[in-house]
Design a protein around this motif. Structure first.
Motif, mmCIF file in Angstrom:
data_model
loop_
_atom_site.group_PDB
_atom_site.id
_atom_site.type_symbol
_atom_site.label_atom_id
_atom_site.label_comp_id
_atom_site.label_asym_id
_atom_site.label_seq_id
_atom_site.Cartn_x
_atom_site.Cartn_y
_atom_site.Cartn_z
ATOM 1 N N GLY A 1 -4.968 -0.052 -2.059
ATOM 2 C CA GLY A 1 -5.313 0.642 -1.372
ATOM 3 C C GLY A 1 -4.968 1.351 -0.251
ATOM 4 O O GLY A 1 -5.189 2.247 0.228
ATOM 5 N N ASP A 2 -5.581 0.316 0.555
ATOM 6 C CA ASP A 2 -5.204 0.040 2.417
ATOM 7 C C ASP A 2 -4.635 -0.551 2.277
ATOM 8 O O ASP A 2 -4.344 -1.925 1.876
ATOM 9 C CB ASP A 2 -6.343 0.295 2.775
ATOM 10 N N HIS A 3 -4.411 -0.805 3.849
ATOM 11 C CA HIS A 3 -3.271 -1.980 4.355
ATOM 12 C C HIS A 3 -4.683 -3.523 4.391
ATOM 13 O O HIS A 3 -3.908 -4.652 3.961
ATOM 14 C CB HIS A 3 -3.069 -1.882 6.334
ATOM 15 N N HIS B 1 4.517 0.683 -3.479
ATOM 16 C CA HIS B 1 4.527 -0.079 -4.695
ATOM 17 C C HIS B 1 2.674 0.540 -4.781
ATOM 18 O O HIS B 1 2.519 0.239 -5.970
ATOM 19 C CB HIS B 1 4.291 -1.516 -4.441
ATOM 20 N N HIS B 2 1.795 0.451 -3.445
ATOM 21 C CA HIS B 2 0.306 1.329 -4.802
ATOM 22 C C HIS B 2 -0.045 0.262 -5.413
ATOM 23 O O HIS B 2 -0.429 0.840 -6.495
ATOM 24 C CB HIS B 2 0.680 2.713 -4.762
ATOM 25 N N VAL B 3 0.092 -0.648 -5.039
ATOM 26 C CA VAL B 3 -0.980 -1.587 -5.430
ATOM 27 C C VAL B 3 -2.276 -2.227 -4.973
ATOM 28 O O VAL B 3 -2.661 -2.771 -5.736
ATOM 29 C CB VAL B 3 0.512 -3.057 -6.054
ATOM 30 N N ASN C 1 0.766 -1.451 0.147
ATOM 31 C CA ASN C 1 -0.055 0.172 -0.380
ATOM 32 C C ASN C 1 0.850 0.931 0.050
ATOM 33 O O ASN C 1 0.782 2.310 -0.956
ATOM 34 C CB ASN C 1 -1.012 -0.182 1.284
ATOM 35 N N LEU C 2 1.571 1.324 1.059
ATOM 36 C CA LEU C 2 2.514 2.212 1.091
ATOM 37 C C LEU C 2 3.979 3.045 0.251
ATOM 38 O O LEU C 2 3.994 3.948 -0.283
ATOM 39 C CB LEU C 2 3.677 2.401 2.732
#
Length: 776
Positions: A316-318, A312-314, A309-310
């Motif tokens: 949307g949230d944890h 790689h942005h694959v 999430n933080l």
């Protein structure tokens, strides 16, 4: 095993709940027992088995982006449904081992008696250069293991490490690192073994076997591709092709799993061609489990699930990151449950099949059964006194350090004659931390606790020089620090050198974390010059005319071709550990005959990187470019105080593609002193369906020879040592001519030619991977 050892300091009380509703300590069939246990678990109890807990304090930075994860949970609340793993109870800060053991026994006992299912936690620690704990032995870094070329000694070291860990109730070690070095600018090179996958695989598997012989599960790091990052930058994207991944990066893991039965794997932080490994089922399930049959646990590198999430942005949230990682095959989130604690809600919301949770939980329960934890009561007494740095530990550390020291160049300056006045100069001459890598307790943790004593004896190079040569003959000057531009100490260093018969300059690295050092995790380089003004210091001392012996105490190879041409001798030591100073000075005096070999090419420039000796013909440069890549010293290079001659190399004219290649060579010590030689066998596939390296290590054997003594070394090389991924990405052994030689990757002291005949043969899990050797 009916009892499990453990250890930790501090005080935590776990509220006593109802007695376990079922006695798990019975002798039923293991799998039936585990499935029955799984069937009684609530979703919260299942998820609890898939997370760790890390009791840390503000200001402690020993993991990437650690400050981004604020966790105010208390252990007693966090573990009310049970706990999968306890993260680094000994290795997060300096604690007394016996006191911490009492704490840990109490915590584990409370899990047994105070939770409904009564399942203890797995305790894991770092153990790359020894157990990373206060007052524990610190062995040479893995790059030094590679330099030693001694699998048996690596096993012996790992046995000693594992015994210490098990006595303290530690069940899992986060080592070895099996990343193949691809670019020396990368900061984590000091954690790696070599640039050759076979050397990495044999030494890494030897470590796994030693550690696991003591009942401690090894964790292979970092699966896979982490070391192939763009420009050697930590966390940078990886764009390795599938053939490079299959033929260079995967083989060490394959060996450690199929030949070493490694019980745990840690995923890499890397993204390969845009897909993060932590969310890649092709690797974590397809390769690991479907192809290799791995049946252990896959654990997350610290915060690696949340990084989907933080960073790689694959995701949307944890919560979405947790679903992706679990589905791909990550069983346990470490160091704590930042993402996986959302799995229960994902199941209830229909976003995740509970069958995937069950799959991971069963793997964790099997691991706990293997470790004896499902039968542990923790009613025995914890260890009252533990010697983590015994004479036996130090003896192993000394032998490994001595075998790892590489004499790179020598203009008849070494060994130093007795009675010479010696000036010991340089920022690493009198600094204990200069002997240790990034994942040593001293550089990883203790540096953040400056008020705490080191806890182990660490003679510096200056200390050892005074002992070796006599304090009255040794003078000293620091000259400069490792990595700043302060030249105020140059004059003193020059004067000290000018008054001596020889100057020993001890330069190199400071290992630390996230930009706080010159090498280590997050400490990458954009050049390969010695850090700071160290080269200027060496140049200033050279200008005095006093002969200079350059000692490189580093965690990576540097571009020092200028020094090879001008210094009287050059000695390379890759963070040789607590006994390293004595090993270095033993080489300088001749008490130790150097036998280390370069496990990574010594570069000529940063501009030639990334470079590996495993390059095809066009990787050499020559007349096709004005930027040649030829290293200053090749993989496998290392001098001795004696000489060795290779004769009578025998190679059969032909060998079937599905058999083994027998090679024999006669090795003679033709010098005047006893010494160790590392007999290195190389091969080259002359014509293949895809381009092949100009040299490839096929096997090696360390031998000790008295003056005039000869032995015959017989290698049995499975043809799969020459296997590669063909144009369909199928790993095969192809028929054709193969050059074979003994020497180094670049030097051929004895050579022959053989032809592989027969059909193209595919490689399978049952194919031999190890070259064996016999001495007569």
């Amino acid at each position: 095993m009916t009892e499990v050892r453990g250890a930790v300091g501090g005080s935590v009380s776990v509220p006593v709940q109802a007695e376990p509703d079922h006695d798990l300590r019975d002798g039923r069939d293991g799998e039936a027992r585990l499935r029955e246990l799984l069937g009684r678990m609530t979703i919260e109890e299942k998820v609890a088995q898939l997370v760790g807990f890390w009791e840390k304090e503000d200001g402690e930075a020993v993991a990437p982006l650690q400050g981004e994860f604020g966790d105010s949970s208390k252990l007693e609340d966090f573990s009310r449904h049970g706990l999968g793993q306890l993260t680094r109870p000994y290795g997060t800060r300096p604690v007394d081992a016996a006191a911490r053991a009492s704490w840990l026994w109490k915590f584990q006992s409370d899990l047994v008696t105070g939770t409904r299912l009564g399942i203890p936690a797995i305790v894991h620690e770092e153990c790359l250069t020894g157990l990373s704990a206060w007052k524990a032995a610190t062995f040479p870094t893995p790059l030094a293991w590679g330099a030693a070329f001694d699998p048996e000694l690596v096993t012996e070291m790992a046995v000693a490490i594992g015994a210490s860990m098990r006595s303290l109730g530690i069940h899992q070690g986060l080592a070895p690192v099996l990343d193949v070095i691809r670019d020396p600018r990368w900061g984590r090179v000091d954690e790696c073994i070599a640039e050759d996958p076979y050397l990495v695989g044999t030494l890494g598997t030897s470590y796994v076997r030693g550690l696991q012989s003591q009942g401690v599960h090894a964790t292979l790091k970092h699966f896979v591709g982490y070391s192939a990052s763009r420009a050697g930058r930590n966390f940078a994207p990886v764009h390795a092709g599938p053939r490079e991944v299959a033929d260079v990066l995967l083989p060490p893991f394959e060996m450690a799993i199929l030949d070493g039965n490694a019980r745990s794997v840690m995923h890499s932080y890397a993204e390969i061609d845009g897909v993060p490994v932590a969310a890649d089922p092709t690797l974590l399930t397809g390769v690991l489990r479907d192809r290799w049959g791995f049946d252990g646990t896959v654990v997350a590198d610290y915060y690696g699930v949340a990084f989907l999430n933080l960073l790689h942005h694959v995701a949307g949230d944890h919560a979405e990151a947790a679903v992706q990682a679990l589905t791909a095959g990550v069983d346990v989130e470490l160091p704590t449950g930042d993402a996986y604690l959302a799995l229960a809600e994902a199941v209830r919301a229909g976003k995740l099949s509970e069958a995937l949770v069950d799959r991971a939980v069963l793997r964790v329960l099997r691991q706990k059964l293997e470790l004896g934890l499902l039968d542990a009561t923790f009613t025995d007494e914890p260890p009252q006194a533990v010697d983590l740095d015994s004479p036996e530990h130090r003896a192993i550390a000394r032998r490994l350090a001595e075998e790892s020291i590489i004499l790179v160049a020598n203009r008849d300056a070494l060994p130093l004659p007795a009675g010479r006045r010696v000036a010991v100069i340089g920022p690493n001459a009198d600094r204990p931390g200069a002997l240790f890598g990034c994942y040593s307790f001293l550089n990883h943790v203790l540096v953040q606790h400056s008020d705490v004593e080191t806890g182990i004896e660490i003679p510096t190079v200056l200390d050892a020089m005074r002992t070796e040569f006599g304090a009255d003959l040794v003078t000293a000057a620091r000259g400069c620090d490792v990595d700043d531009d302060d030249r105020s100490g140059f004059d003193e260093a020059v004067a000290t050198a000018a008054a001596a018969d020889v100057a020993v300059l001890v330069v190199g690295d400071h290992a630390s974390l996230f930009g706080r050092g010159t090498v280590g995790e997050g400490c990458d380089r954009d050049d390969l010059e010695l850090p700071g003004v160290q080269r200027e210091l060496v140049e200033a001392v050279l200008a005095t005319g006093t002969p200079v012996v350059l000692v490189l105490l580093t965690g990576r190879p540097y571009a020092v071709d200028w020094a090879l041409a001008r210094c009287a001798a050059v000695v390379q030591a890759f963070f040789p550990g607590e006994e390293g100073a004595g090993a270095i000075t033993g080489v300088l005096s001749g008490r130790v005959n150097p036998s280390g070999k370069l496990p990574v090419s010594l570069p000529r420039s940063a501009g030639a990187q990334p470079y590996s000796y495993l390059h095809p013909t066009l990787g050499e440069g020559s007349e096709v470019t004005n930027l040649p890549t030829t290293p200053a010293a090749p993989f496998g290079h290392g001098l001795s105080y004696t000489t060795f001659e290779y004769t009578d190399l025998t190679v059969p004219a032909t060998v079937p593609t599905d058999r083994a290649l027998p090679v024999t060579v006669r090795v003679t010590n033709t010098g005047a002193v006893a010494g160790d030689d590392v007999v290195q066998l190389y091969g080259r596939d002359l014509v293949a369906s895809v381009t092949r390296p100009v040299a490839q290590l096929l096997g090696y054997r360390r031998v000790h020879l008295a003056p005039g003594q000869s032995v015959t070394v017989e290698f049995t090389v499975p043809t799969t040592r020459l296997a590669f991924s063909d144009r369909t990405l199928t790993r095969v052994v192809e028929p054709g001519d193969v050059e074979v030689w003994v020497g180094t990757s670049a030097r051929r002291d004895a050579q022959g030619l053989t032809t592989l005949v027969g059909d193209t043969v595919p490689v399978t899990n049952s194919s031999a991977r190890w070259t064996t050797s016999e001495i007569s």
